[in-house]
Scaffold this motif. Structure first.
Motif, PDB file in Angstrom:
ATOM      1  N   ILE A 153       2.481  11.985   0.677  1.00 18.77           N
ATOM      2  CA  ILE A 153       1.191  11.974  -0.023  1.00 18.77           C
ATOM      3  C   ILE A 153       1.432  12.049  -1.525  1.00 18.77           C
ATOM      4  CG2 ILE A 153      -0.911  13.311  -0.452  1.00 18.77           C
ATOM      5  CD1 ILE A 153      -0.667  14.217   2.550  1.00 18.77           C
ATOM      6  N   LYS A 154       2.316  12.937  -1.917  1.00 21.81           N
ATOM      7  CA  LYS A 154       2.644  13.105  -3.343  1.00 21.81           C
ATOM      8  C   LYS A 154       3.118  11.774  -3.930  1.00 21.81           C
ATOM      9  CE  LYS A 154       6.478  15.088  -4.739  1.00 21.81           C
ATOM     10  NZ  LYS A 154       7.536  16.075  -4.996  1.00 21.81           N
ATOM     11  N   TYR A 155       4.028  11.095  -3.245  1.00 20.72           N
ATOM     12  CA  TYR A 155       4.545   9.821  -3.736  1.00 20.72           C
ATOM     13  C   TYR A 155       3.466   8.750  -3.734  1.00 20.72           C
ATOM     14  CZ  TYR A 155       9.259  11.758  -3.397  1.00 20.72           C
ATOM     15  OH  TYR A 155      10.391  12.513  -3.553  1.00 20.72           O
ATOM     16  N   ALA A 156       2.650   8.705  -2.672  1.00 16.09           N
ATOM     17  CA  ALA A 156       1.595   7.702  -2.581  1.00 16.09           C
ATOM     18  C   ALA A 156       0.595   7.822  -3.734  1.00 16.09           C
ATOM     19  CB  ALA A 156       0.862   7.822  -1.251  1.00 16.09           C
ATOM     20  N   LEU A 157       0.380   9.036  -4.215  1.00 14.40           N
ATOM     21  CA  LEU A 157      -0.563   9.267  -5.318  1.00 14.40           C
ATOM     22  C   LEU A 157       0.106   9.166  -6.688  1.00 14.40           C
ATOM     23  CD1 LEU A 157      -2.674  12.143  -3.782  1.00 14.40           C
ATOM     24  CD2 LEU A 157      -3.251   9.712  -3.930  1.00 14.40           C
ATOM     25  N   GLY A 158       1.399   8.851  -6.703  1.00 21.74           N
ATOM     26  CA  GLY A 158       2.084   8.624  -7.974  1.00 21.74           C
ATOM     27  C   GLY A 158       2.726   9.845  -8.604  1.00 21.74           C
ATOM     28  N   PHE A 159       2.897  10.902  -7.844  1.00 24.93           N
ATOM     29  CA  PHE A 159       3.550  12.095  -8.352  1.00 24.93           C
ATOM     30  C   PHE A 159       5.034  12.061  -8.016  1.00 24.93           C
ATOM     31  CE2 PHE A 159      -0.872  13.332  -8.071  1.00 24.93           C
ATOM     32  CZ  PHE A 159      -1.068  14.074  -9.222  1.00 24.93           C
ATOM     33  N   PHE A 160       5.821  11.505  -8.922  1.00 26.72           N
ATOM     34  CA  PHE A 160       7.260  11.408  -8.735  1.00 26.72           C
ATOM     35  C   PHE A 160       7.947  12.416  -9.635  1.00 26.72           C
ATOM     36  CE2 PHE A 160       5.522   7.209  -7.876  1.00 26.72           C
ATOM     37  CZ  PHE A 160       6.062   6.953  -6.638  1.00 26.72           C
ATOM     38  N   SER A 161       9.041  13.014  -9.151  1.00 22.93           N
ATOM     39  CA  SER A 161       9.761  13.973 -10.001  1.00 22.93           C
ATOM     40  C   SER A 161      11.010  13.344 -10.562  1.00 22.93           C
ATOM     41  CB  SER A 161      10.115  15.213  -9.210  1.00 22.93           C
ATOM     42  OG  SER A 161      10.753  14.904  -8.004  1.00 22.93           O
TER      43      SER A 161
END
Length: 76
Positions: free
Chosen positions: A68-76
């Protein structure tokens, strides 16, 4: 209700944060219900996101919350 034609935009506002309300497994992956807060000050309430098993493979994770984090554009 009238039929609306889709409007295409090049960019939009960024997502400030989100809350996961519910994650439901499906045959092809997961259906996720979210509340999303946008940088513009607006919010999207009870928004549905569908993530497939193939999506998770592409994100190189089996963890749906990480997907979900990646799908919403939250990359570390």
């Amino acid at each position: 209700m009238s039929d609306l034609e889709p409007i295409e935009y090049e960019t939009g506002t960024a997502i400030r944060d989100y809350d996961i309300i519910q994650i439901t497994p499906t045959e092809s992956g997961y259906e996720v219900l979210l509340d999303v807060n946008l940088d513009s000050g607006y919010a999207l309430a009870r928004t549905k996101l569908e993530i497939t098993h193939e999506d998770l493979q592409g994100y190189e994770t089996n963890d749906i919350e990480e997907g979900i984090k990646y799908a919403l554009g939250f990359f570390s």
